[in-house]
Design a protein around this motif. Sequence first.
Motif, PDB file in Angstrom:
ATOM      1  N   THR A   8      -2.828  14.252  -9.393  1.00 57.11           N
ATOM      2  CA  THR A   8      -3.904  14.219  -8.403  1.00 57.11           C
ATOM      3  C   THR A   8      -3.665  15.181  -7.243  1.00 57.11           C
ATOM      4  OG1 THR A   8      -4.370  11.913  -8.957  1.00 57.11           O
ATOM      5  CG2 THR A   8      -5.196  12.730  -6.848  1.00 57.11           C
ATOM      6  N   LEU A   9      -2.547  15.015  -6.544  1.00 57.60           N
ATOM      7  CA  LEU A   9      -2.315  15.808  -5.341  1.00 57.60           C
ATOM      8  C   LEU A   9      -2.058  17.281  -5.638  1.00 57.60           C
ATOM      9  CD1 LEU A   9      -0.241  13.226  -3.273  1.00 57.60           C
ATOM     10  CD2 LEU A   9      -2.636  13.854  -2.986  1.00 57.60           C
ATOM     11  N   VAL A  48      -5.534  18.972  -6.231  1.00 56.97           N
ATOM     12  CA  VAL A  48      -6.466  19.125  -5.111  1.00 56.97           C
ATOM     13  C   VAL A  48      -5.907  20.007  -3.992  1.00 56.97           C
ATOM     14  CG1 VAL A  48      -5.721  17.120  -3.770  1.00 56.97           C
ATOM     15  CG2 VAL A  48      -8.133  17.810  -3.732  1.00 56.97           C
ATOM     16  N   THR A  49      -4.600  20.210  -3.953  1.00 55.22           N
ATOM     17  CA  THR A  49      -4.007  21.019  -2.879  1.00 55.22           C
ATOM     18  C   THR A  49      -3.516  22.373  -3.358  1.00 55.22           C
ATOM     19  OG1 THR A  49      -1.830  20.001  -3.229  1.00 55.22           O
ATOM     20  CG2 THR A  49      -3.298  18.949  -1.619  1.00 55.22           C
ATOM     21  N   ARG A  50      -3.746  22.689  -4.624  1.00 53.49           N
ATOM     22  CA  ARG A  50      -3.253  23.960  -5.171  1.00 53.49           C
ATOM     23  C   ARG A  50      -3.893  25.146  -4.438  1.00 53.49           C
ATOM     24  NH1 ARG A  50      -4.453  23.091 -10.152  1.00 53.49           N
ATOM     25  NH2 ARG A  50      -2.441  22.124 -10.633  1.00 53.49           N
ATOM     26  N   THR A  55     -11.620  15.713   3.123  1.00 49.98           N
ATOM     27  CA  THR A  55     -12.601  15.004   2.305  1.00 49.98           C
ATOM     28  C   THR A  55     -12.292  15.173   0.826  1.00 49.98           C
ATOM     29  OG1 THR A  55     -14.274  15.381   4.010  1.00 49.98           O
ATOM     30  CG2 THR A  55     -15.056  14.730   1.838  1.00 49.98           C
ATOM     31  N   ALA A  56     -11.871  16.360   0.431  1.00 49.16           N
ATOM     32  CA  ALA A  56     -11.549  16.613  -0.977  1.00 49.16           C
ATOM     33  C   ALA A  56     -10.360  15.771  -1.423  1.00 49.16           C
ATOM     34  CB  ALA A  56     -11.260  18.097  -1.178  1.00 49.16           C
ATOM     35  N   VAL A  57      -9.335  15.671  -0.558  1.00 50.55           N
ATOM     36  CA  VAL A  57      -8.169  14.853  -0.913  1.00 50.55           C
ATOM     37  C   VAL A  57      -8.570  13.385  -1.013  1.00 50.55           C
ATOM     38  CG1 VAL A  57      -5.893  14.073  -0.153  1.00 50.55           C
ATOM     39  CG2 VAL A  57      -6.540  16.467   0.121  1.00 50.55           C
ATOM     40  N   GLY A  58      -9.392  12.900  -0.062  1.00 52.95           N
ATOM     41  CA  GLY A  58      -9.821  11.505  -0.098  1.00 52.95           C
ATOM     42  C   GLY A  58     -10.588  11.172  -1.361  1.00 52.95           C
ATOM     43  N   ARG A  59     -11.503  12.061  -1.786  1.00 53.75           N
ATOM     44  CA  ARG A  59     -12.260  11.806  -3.019  1.00 53.75           C
ATOM     45  C   ARG A  59     -11.339  11.804  -4.229  1.00 53.75           C
ATOM     46  NH1 ARG A  59     -16.326  15.315  -0.817  1.00 53.75           N
ATOM     47  NH2 ARG A  59     -15.444  17.013  -2.093  1.00 53.75           N
ATOM     48  N   ALA A  60     -10.374  12.720  -4.244  1.00 54.61           N
ATOM     49  CA  ALA A  60      -9.443  12.772  -5.382  1.00 54.61           C
ATOM     50  C   ALA A  60      -8.615  11.492  -5.470  1.00 54.61           C
ATOM     51  CB  ALA A  60      -8.532  13.984  -5.251  1.00 54.61           C
ATOM     52  N   LEU A  61      -8.215  10.971  -4.332  1.00 53.08           N
ATOM     53  CA  LEU A  61      -7.453   9.723  -4.339  1.00 53.08           C
ATOM     54  C   LEU A  61      -8.315   8.567  -4.855  1.00 53.08           C
ATOM     55  CD1 LEU A  61      -5.619  10.020  -0.886  1.00 53.08           C
ATOM     56  CD2 LEU A  61      -4.597  10.283  -3.151  1.00 53.08           C
ATOM     57  N   GLU A  62      -9.569   8.491  -4.414  1.00 53.93           N
ATOM     58  CA  GLU A  62     -10.453   7.413  -4.857  1.00 53.93           C
ATOM     59  C   GLU A  62     -10.708   7.461  -6.355  1.00 53.93           C
ATOM     60  OE1 GLU A  62     -13.875   8.025  -2.470  1.00 53.93           O
ATOM     61  OE2 GLU A  62     -13.056   7.022  -0.688  1.00 53.93           O
ATOM     62  N   PRO A 111       0.827  -1.213   0.000  1.00 53.48           N
ATOM     63  CA  PRO A 111       0.000   0.000   0.000  1.00 53.48           C
ATOM     64  C   PRO A 111       0.860   1.261   0.000  1.00 53.48           C
ATOM     65  CG  PRO A 111       0.038  -0.984   2.178  1.00 53.48           C
ATOM     66  CD  PRO A 111       0.734  -1.949   1.266  1.00 53.48           C
ATOM     67  N   LEU A 112       0.316   2.313  -0.536  1.00 56.37           N
ATOM     68  CA  LEU A 112       0.961   3.621  -0.516  1.00 56.37           C
ATOM     69  C   LEU A 112       0.463   4.401   0.693  1.00 56.37           C
ATOM     70  CD1 LEU A 112       0.558   4.556  -4.290  1.00 56.37           C
ATOM     71  CD2 LEU A 112       2.559   3.549  -3.184  1.00 56.37           C
ATOM     72  N   GLN A 113       1.273   5.295   1.163  1.00 58.61           N
ATOM     73  CA  GLN A 113       0.889   6.151   2.281  1.00 58.61           C
ATOM     74  C   GLN A 113       0.974   7.600   1.831  1.00 58.61           C
ATOM     75  OE1 GLN A 113       3.359   7.028   5.999  1.00 58.61           O
ATOM     76  NE2 GLN A 113       1.915   5.500   6.788  1.00 58.61           N
ATOM     77  N   VAL A 114      -0.172   8.242   1.749  1.00 56.98           N
ATOM     78  CA  VAL A 114      -0.241   9.643   1.342  1.00 56.98           C
ATOM     79  C   VAL A 114      -0.381  10.499   2.594  1.00 56.98           C
ATOM     80  CG1 VAL A 114      -1.558  11.377   0.072  1.00 56.98           C
ATOM     81  CG2 VAL A 114      -1.244   9.091  -0.894  1.00 56.98           C
ATOM     82  N   THR A 115       0.509  11.446   2.770  1.00 58.38           N
ATOM     83  CA  THR A 115       0.447  12.358   3.913  1.00 58.38           C
ATOM     84  C   THR A 115       0.153  13.768   3.419  1.00 58.38           C
ATOM     85  OG1 THR A 115       2.822  12.823   3.843  1.00 58.38           O
ATOM     86  CG2 THR A 115       2.103  10.971   5.205  1.00 58.38           C
ATOM     87  N   ASP A 116      -0.462  14.540   4.264  1.00 56.28           N
ATOM     88  CA  ASP A 116      -0.835  15.908   3.907  1.00 56.28           C
ATOM     89  C   ASP A 116      -0.616  16.788   5.126  1.00 56.28           C
ATOM     90  OD1 ASP A 116      -1.804  18.175   2.763  1.00 56.28           O
ATOM     91  OD2 ASP A 116      -3.883  17.493   2.553  1.00 56.28           O
TER      92      ASP A 116
END
Length: 739
Positions: A499-500, A503-505, A446-453, A426-431
Amino acid sequence: MFATLGRWCARRPKRVVAAWLLLLLGLAAAVGVLGSATSETVSIPGSDSQAAHDAARAFSDPASGRQPLVLHTPADGLPLTSDRARAAVQETARALAARDHVVAVTTPYDPAGAAALAPDGHTAYLAVELDLAGRDITADVVRDLRAATEASEAAGIEVTPGGNLAEAADKKSTRRSEAIGLVAAFTILCLAFRKPIAAAVPLAIAVAGLGISLAIIGLTGHMTDMPSSGATIAAMIGLGVGIDYSLFCLTRFRELRASGLPIEDAAALTTGASGKAVAFAGTAVIAALAGLALGGLPLLRALALAPGIAVLVAMAATLTLLPALLALLGRRLAPAPPASSDPPAPGAAASSQAATARGWARIARRVADRPWRHLLAGLAFFVLPALAAAQLSFGQLDGGDKSPGTAGRTAYDRLASAFGPGVNGPLQVTDTLAEPASGPVDPALTAVGRALEDTRGVAAVGPAQLSRDGRTARWQVTPTTAPGDPGTAALVDRLRADTLPAVTRDTGQKAHVGGVPAIQLDLNDRLAQRLPAVIGVVLAIAGLLLLLAFRSPLVAVKAAVLNLLSVAAAYGVLTALFQWGWGAAPLGLGGQVPIPGYVPLLMFAVLFGLSMDYEVFLLSAVREAWLASGDNRDAVVTGLARTGRIITSAALIMVCVFLGYLLWDDPVVKMFGIGLATAVALDATVVRGLLVPTTMVLLGKANWWLPQWLDRLLPQIHVEGGEQHPVRTSSVPEPVRNA
């Protein structure tokens, strides 16, 4: 200096042997008390995966993470959802929790572990939290945990350790591989010396050096991350060079004894001549390994440190312990000197050796008579391997590349079959947030989670976890592909590039992608960036050392170029057998196996160092003959005739030692065994037997050309053994300055 050291040890043989024995026993006792630590942790300073790892420190994770114990029943067996299975697993969890070092155990029936039960109901896993770091998980720890699973085993549930537990469970002793190498070496040495006692001396030196170096490496693992493969590679190289270095020196000692020297003088002169060449060759190996520090990776430094320690110890044993054994066993190692009271003439031993090496003398003359023909024939050996080496690419290993039947492979296959291939990596995405989040359902999270999905290649995304201060969040992202699959590497790039950032811009958030697949991708990228610099430095070090030793720019450049051929051959064989899968079945592998980027890089440094060994011993004999006669062609013939048999014998021993490690389950160790054996075999036969002598014959006196300005700059370092023989005296002879 070297002769003085050899004479000092020869005069005090029992003290020297006792000192080495005390050192060995002391280090063994330290390892017995503290243990031998290894760790598969990889850190890549400045990388995105390292940033993710650093951000994850905001969470109070266990020292070694959550280690899985995989539960499995056959398709027609007891379902894990049944009451009997549930009771057995929960009893196992209670027994595990009572064991030493266990902090917590999560079962698939707990709300926090619900995702650990596969939809088919026949595969699940327990998550075990330990208070141990990864390097401190040993086979004893795994056995203790396995003993607590009796309730599950009694219910027909198979329990297999995974993760770091599997690595510790699968870790085996190298004694079987080393025993094969030692038996092969003893057989070859008996054929060469025709005296079992003489054959046993190099083995004694090598075994003593091996025991000390492995103990030092094991203790070093407590201070820095030392991969388990590092100690295995060190054992492989340390055993080979330990035997080879002693073999070269013992051969010289027997020559000198046959020419009429007393034991003490022969031992001193052996250390002053062949021992000096050993010190130079060993320094070349260590210097080549030191070039890996330019890779900027702790993993490379650890993998270079381990064999460097082994070579240093082997060199020290050859220079001190060997003269002591020569003094103790001298009369049984070599024939008695002749009764004549006349001192032997300088060069008598060399002439005697050339006369007895009739087979290699004929080969040397034949090669010198038709240099172009043999040069082209030698180069033809490397055409196909070089073409295959051009196709070499870096890849990522995962549990599916381990040998079938190992705990790591079994756990990997069962989890992949039940949960999908991505669950094993698995990958681990941190923010890192600009402002503390209000909770896991904060709109930014929530926005980051939806973008990842919604990202292509993602199979599942775990719920957001939030640190205590609310400034750091993380998600576990399960890919649709296996950890070593190129699709997983593509997913990492997609998350980082598209993706990241999208959503984080303009939010002030800093998102990173970590996890084992991301670490491996960053490792290969970093190695590809640093590869030219490392190769350039190793080439420069090798060329400079040869220039200092033999005072010839052409000899130094030629040696570096020819050594590249041996490296290319090793790379070609690796590509065919592993990357293309041509040798999967004979090697005990399931199919094609990717080649990690650090394997070719470390192999390059090791092979360049080992090639320097044979180059030094051959060129020392050639230069000694050149200084005596001034005839380049005769010097090449004499040098090859004198050293051909001993170099091929030494190479055959090293090849047997390396091939003995093919019994190891680790694919990386198999890669090193095959690659090093191939390169050494070709280097000692085709390169030293054909290419080096033919090029030296064709170059003529240009071999020894040295500009005057460079001659004044270079220090006087005479590696060749052109010393006068001492005439039954305790004084140490001075080298003859024939230049």
